[in-house]
Design a protein around this motif. Structure first.
Motif, short mmCIF file in Angstrom:
data_model
loop_
_atom_site.label_atom_id
_atom_site.label_comp_id
_atom_site.label_asym_id
_atom_site.label_seq_id
_atom_site.Cartn_x
_atom_site.Cartn_y
_atom_site.Cartn_z
N LEU A 37 104.46 14.47 54.69
CA LEU A 37 104.83 15.37 55.77
C LEU A 37 103.68 15.51 56.75
N ALA A 39 101.44 18.25 58.48
CA ALA A 39 101.07 19.61 58.14
C ALA A 39 101.74 20.59 59.10
N ASN A 40 101.86 21.85 58.68
CA ASN A 40 102.57 22.85 59.48
C ASN A 40 101.98 23.00 60.88
N ASN A 41 100.65 22.82 60.99
CA ASN A 41 100.00 23.00 62.30
C ASN A 41 99.83 21.69 63.05
N GLN A 42 100.47 20.63 62.56
CA GLN A 42 100.30 19.31 63.18
C GLN A 42 101.51 18.97 64.05
N TYR A 54 98.01 15.22 57.58
CA TYR A 54 99.17 14.98 56.74
C TYR A 54 99.10 15.83 55.47
N ARG A 55 100.28 16.11 54.90
CA ARG A 55 100.38 16.72 53.57
C ARG A 55 101.20 15.77 52.70
N ARG A 57 103.03 15.46 49.11
CA ARG A 57 103.58 16.29 48.02
C ARG A 57 104.08 15.39 46.90
N GLU A 120 100.52 19.57 46.35
CA GLU A 120 100.29 19.00 47.67
C GLU A 120 98.80 18.81 47.91
N SER A 122 95.96 17.25 51.13
CA SER A 122 95.84 16.90 52.55
C SER A 122 95.20 15.53 52.72
N ASN A 174 111.80 11.68 53.48
CA ASN A 174 111.76 12.86 52.60
C ASN A 174 112.92 12.89 51.59
#
Length: 231
Positions: A37, A39-42, A54-55, A57, A120, A122, A174
């Motif tokens: 994924l 990242a939420n702030n990316q 990136y994250r 999982r 998860e 990073s 995903n």
């Protein structure tokens, strides 16, 4: 043999042989899946030279605790892995491949990643500069291998962990429901995309509103220059 644990039979009379018996065991399932994924702030839209967060999982979809999970990231040709970024601690380049091992008591809980659990981590990669405007950069990651909580290697139930880019079926992003051994989406292998923004500047030069087009030698001419961002 008629009944388990039956010692009342007379084998000589065709009944259950009471000096002969069995016991059953059921093999548990080892099944790891991976989702990659942003990242939420990316943001999805990026610029050449940006560092992308990136994250990754990893999910335990089986019934056996998992340990020593080796994750491989296939860094694309238009991105670079930089060791000096703090968020990249734990990653290393081995045999030309970027890898990270998730261990019990470190990234994983003590006792390993239990059934139904997920973890998860990073990863930061830097885009090359320059890059063509509008380019989509796709980055894959995959589970290379793993063991159970005792360190014994296990065979994944519905995928083939490896370090060979391009040999996995990719149907959906995903998606962790596919059976790669049946030709469906390989659920231990996933990607994330970023899109390079368009950089486009334009310029217009005009005479200022109060500037006559009729001038004399020695006059000072007033121009207005407008720069537009069309990207």
């Amino acid at each position: 043999m008629n009944n388990d644990n039956d010692v009342s039979g007379d084998g000589n009379a065709g009944e259950d042989e009471d000096d002969h018996d069995y016991a059953d065991i059921t093999t548990l399932t080892y099944d790891l899946a991976l989702i990659k994924l942003l990242a939420n702030n990316q943001p999805l839209a990026v610029q050449p030279g940006d560092t992308i967060h990136y994250r990754i999982r990893v999910l335990n979809q089986g019934t056996i605790p998992a340990d020593n999970i080796v994750v491989t990231d296939y860094v694309p040709t238009n991105m670079t892995y930089e060791t000096g970024i703090a968020g990249n601690a734990g990653w290393s380049v081995l045999g030309g491949l970027l890898q990270r091992t998730l261990n019990a008591g470190d990234e994983l809980p003590v006792g390993g990643l239990l059934a139904g659990q997920q973890v998860e981590v990073s990863l930061y990669l830097t885009l090359n500069d320059p890059l063509p405007a509008g380019l989509t950069v796709r980055n894959f990651a995959e589970v290379k291998s793993g063991t159970d909580e005792n360190g014994d290697p296990q065979v994944d139930d519905d995928s083939t962990p490896d370090t060979t880019p391009g040999n996995d079926v990719v149907n959906n992003d995903n998606d962790v429901s596919g059976d790669g051994n049946a030709g469906e989406d390989e659920d231990d292998h996933d990607y994330a995309d970023v899109q390079v923004d368009v950089f486009d500047l334009a310029l217009i030069k005009r005479l200022a509103p109060n500037q006559s087009t009729q001038v004399q030698p020695g006059d000072t001419i007033h121009y207005r220059i407008t720069v537009l961002n069309q990207g």
